[in-house]
Design a protein around this motif. Structure first.
Motif, PDB file in Angstrom:
ATOM      1  N   TYR A 196      -1.740  12.135  43.739  1.00  0.00           N
ATOM      2  CA  TYR A 196      -1.742  12.471  45.196  1.00  0.00           C
ATOM      3  C   TYR A 196      -0.402  12.645  45.794  1.00  0.00           C
ATOM      4  N   GLY A 197       0.464  12.003  45.455  1.00  0.00           N
ATOM      5  CA  GLY A 197       1.881  12.084  45.983  1.00  0.00           C
ATOM      6  C   GLY A 197       2.454  13.585  45.777  1.00  0.00           C
ATOM      7  N   ASN A 198       2.025  13.931  44.420  1.00  0.00           N
ATOM      8  CA  ASN A 198       2.621  15.304  44.151  1.00  0.00           C
ATOM      9  C   ASN A 198       1.781  16.222  44.701  1.00  0.00           C
ATOM     10  N   PHE A 199       0.527  16.172  44.934  1.00  0.00           N
ATOM     11  CA  PHE A 199      -0.120  16.954  46.044  1.00  0.00           C
ATOM     12  C   PHE A 199       0.264  17.066  47.268  1.00  0.00           C
ATOM     13  N   LEU A 200       0.612  16.045  47.952  1.00  0.00           N
ATOM     14  CA  LEU A 200       1.221  15.990  49.329  1.00  0.00           C
ATOM     15  C   LEU A 200       2.623  16.389  49.254  1.00  0.00           C
ATOM     16  N   ALA A 201       3.400  16.133  48.197  1.00  0.00           N
ATOM     17  CA  ALA A 201       4.845  16.573  48.309  1.00  0.00           C
ATOM     18  C   ALA A 201       4.780  18.046  48.319  1.00  0.00           C
ATOM     19  N   HIS A 202       3.970  18.715  47.585  1.00  0.00           N
ATOM     20  CA  HIS A 202       3.862  20.181  47.806  1.00  0.00           C
ATOM     21  C   HIS A 202       3.738  20.940  49.111  1.00  0.00           C
ATOM     22  N   TYR A 203       2.927  20.102  49.764  1.00  0.00           N
ATOM     23  CA  TYR A 203       2.509  20.744  51.274  1.00  0.00           C
ATOM     24  C   TYR A 203       3.357  20.185  52.155  1.00  0.00           C
ATOM     25  N   ALA A 204       4.100  19.046  51.901  1.00  0.00           N
ATOM     26  CA  ALA A 204       5.282  18.559  52.727  1.00  0.00           C
ATOM     27  C   ALA A 204       6.433  19.534  52.675  1.00  0.00           C
ATOM     28  N   GLU A 205       6.528  20.165  51.657  1.00  0.00           N
ATOM     29  CA  GLU A 205       7.666  20.993  51.475  1.00  0.00           C
ATOM     30  C   GLU A 205       7.214  22.413  51.855  1.00  0.00           C
ATOM     31  N   LEU A 206       5.933  23.071  51.988  1.00  0.00           N
ATOM     32  CA  LEU A 206       5.412  24.058  52.687  1.00  0.00           C
ATOM     33  C   LEU A 206       5.703  23.846  54.180  1.00  0.00           C
ATOM     34  N   ALA A 207       5.331  22.466  54.751  1.00  0.00           N
ATOM     35  CA  ALA A 207       5.415  22.246  56.162  1.00  0.00           C
ATOM     36  C   ALA A 207       7.049  22.682  56.576  1.00  0.00           C
ATOM     37  N   GLU A 208       7.536  21.878  55.747  1.00  0.00           N
ATOM     38  CA  GLU A 208       9.255  22.094  56.159  1.00  0.00           C
ATOM     39  C   GLU A 208       9.605  23.463  56.319  1.00  0.00           C
ATOM     40  N   GLU A 209       9.303  24.145  55.192  1.00  0.00           N
ATOM     41  CA  GLU A 209       9.602  25.474  55.122  1.00  0.00           C
ATOM     42  C   GLU A 209       9.134  26.414  56.454  1.00  0.00           C
ATOM     43  N   LEU A 210       7.893  26.047  56.610  1.00  0.00           N
ATOM     44  CA  LEU A 210       7.226  26.972  57.753  1.00  0.00           C
ATOM     45  C   LEU A 210       7.426  26.349  59.247  1.00  0.00           C
ATOM     46  N   TYR A 268      10.212  16.326  54.455  1.00  0.00           N
ATOM     47  CA  TYR A 268       9.694  16.801  55.663  1.00  0.00           C
ATOM     48  C   TYR A 268      10.434  16.001  56.762  1.00  0.00           C
ATOM     49  N   GLY A 269      10.822  16.873  57.855  1.00  0.00           N
ATOM     50  CA  GLY A 269      11.519  16.227  58.768  1.00  0.00           C
ATOM     51  C   GLY A 269      10.697  16.192  59.905  1.00  0.00           C
TER      52      GLY A 269
END
Length: 315
Positions: free
Chosen positions: A111-125, A157-158
């Motif tokens: 789940y952490g890997n799943f969430l980290a993927h979308y955290a990175e995407l949220a940061e980029e976007l 993610y910030g």
């Protein structure tokens, strides 16, 4: 508004989705929760795979976020894990015993890997908020693991972080100090009978307000309704979470009373952060069908007028 739920891959990029998003913005809403889900095989699985036949692609999400931002909307990215066996995600978990520790460890790693993927995407976007979990009741007792996970996500993610608890279970989470906004699915049954009045609903919202204020005081965090709404069907304010009783007759009035009552009770509370109404479909029904529609959507219904009226006060 919650936007994007239960959509097929590619749907965010269709012309009807852009039309829907514009109509959402025109209600006066300032935020969307872009909510999508993937499946783990069963509630007892330890792996969360990417389903190439179902899960929204990053291109889909990027398109929806960019379109929302161009329309002046802020975005809470809300990735959710459901269970393909049809059992509610609240039951994802393992026995509360020592022998289950390896399974909990494996699930939180996945789940952490799943969430980290979308955290990175949220940061980029440039998403303004990220929801780290939704109604995952059996996992919530794993406090140390949740704290570790949230700290990992903060390294990626910030923006603001929230967690979406389930109504009536908010007080059981002792790690709300780790998030920025306490979220809950506020499907509180504020009607005792079909056709309940707005005044009666207001009275039943008051103890909910007082309980959530105490939660705010306990953690020093604002509270938001990460999900809230009810269908435009008679009796649905007695069970706002319900989506299965499609035989119930349409009732715009009961839905509007639900909306207006909760707005009246929470609007002026300084510790209350706002509403993510459930929900606004990517593909809307024709306006002339609004009076017959018995879903959660408010497009073309009395509840949309309620939202427009109240949201115009904040402009």
């Amino acid at each position: 508004m919650t936007y994007g739920w239960n959509s097929s891959r590619g749907a965010y990029r269709q012309p009807y989705a852009l039309d829907s998003l514009r109509k959402l913005r025109d209600t006066g809403s300032e935020w969307i929760a872009l909510s999508f889900f993937t499946y783990q095989p069963t509630v007892h699985s330890t792996e969360i795979p990417f389903d190439y036949g179902h899960t929204m692609t990053d291109r889909d999400i990027e398109f929806a976020v960019k379109q929302a931002k161009e329309m002046g909307l802020k975005v809470c990215l809300k990735p959710v894990v459901n269970s393909a066996d049809g059992i509610w995600r609240a039951h994802i978990g393992f026995p509360e015993e020592e022998g289950a520790e390896p399974y909990w460890e494996a699930w939180f790693r996945s789940y952490g890997n799943f969430l980290a993927h979308y955290a990175e995407l949220a940061e980029e976007l440039g998403c303004e908020m990220l929801c780290v979990g939704c109604e995952m009741l059996r996992t919530e007792k794993q406090s140390a693991r949740w704290r570790e996970l949230i700290r990992r996500i903060r390294g990626i993610y910030g923006g603001l972080l929230t967690y979406n608890a389930n109504h009536g279970k908010e007080e059981g989470i002792d790690w709300f100090d780790e998030v920025d906004v306490i979220g809950t699915s506020a499907y509180y049954p504020v009607a005792k009978k079909p056709g309940e009045s707005e005044e009666a609903m207001v009275k039943r919202w008051l103890p909910v307000r007082d309980k959530l204020k105490r939660l705010h005081q306990r953690f020093g965090k604002p509270v938001a309704f990460a999900e809230i709404g009810c269908r435009s069907a008679r009796g649905c304010a007695t069970m706002p979470w319900d989506f299965s009783h499609t035989e119930l007759p349409a009732s715009e009035e009961e839905q509007a009373n639900f909306y207006r009552s909760v707005l009246k009770v929470f609007w002026e509370e300084p510790w209350f952060a706002g509403f993510f109404w459930w929900d606004w479909s990517v593909r809307l029904y024709p306006l002339e069908e609004a009076a017959r529609n018995v879903g959660f959507d408010i497009y073309g219904k009395r509840a949309e007028g309620v939202v427009r009226e109240w949201y115009s006060k904040s402009r």
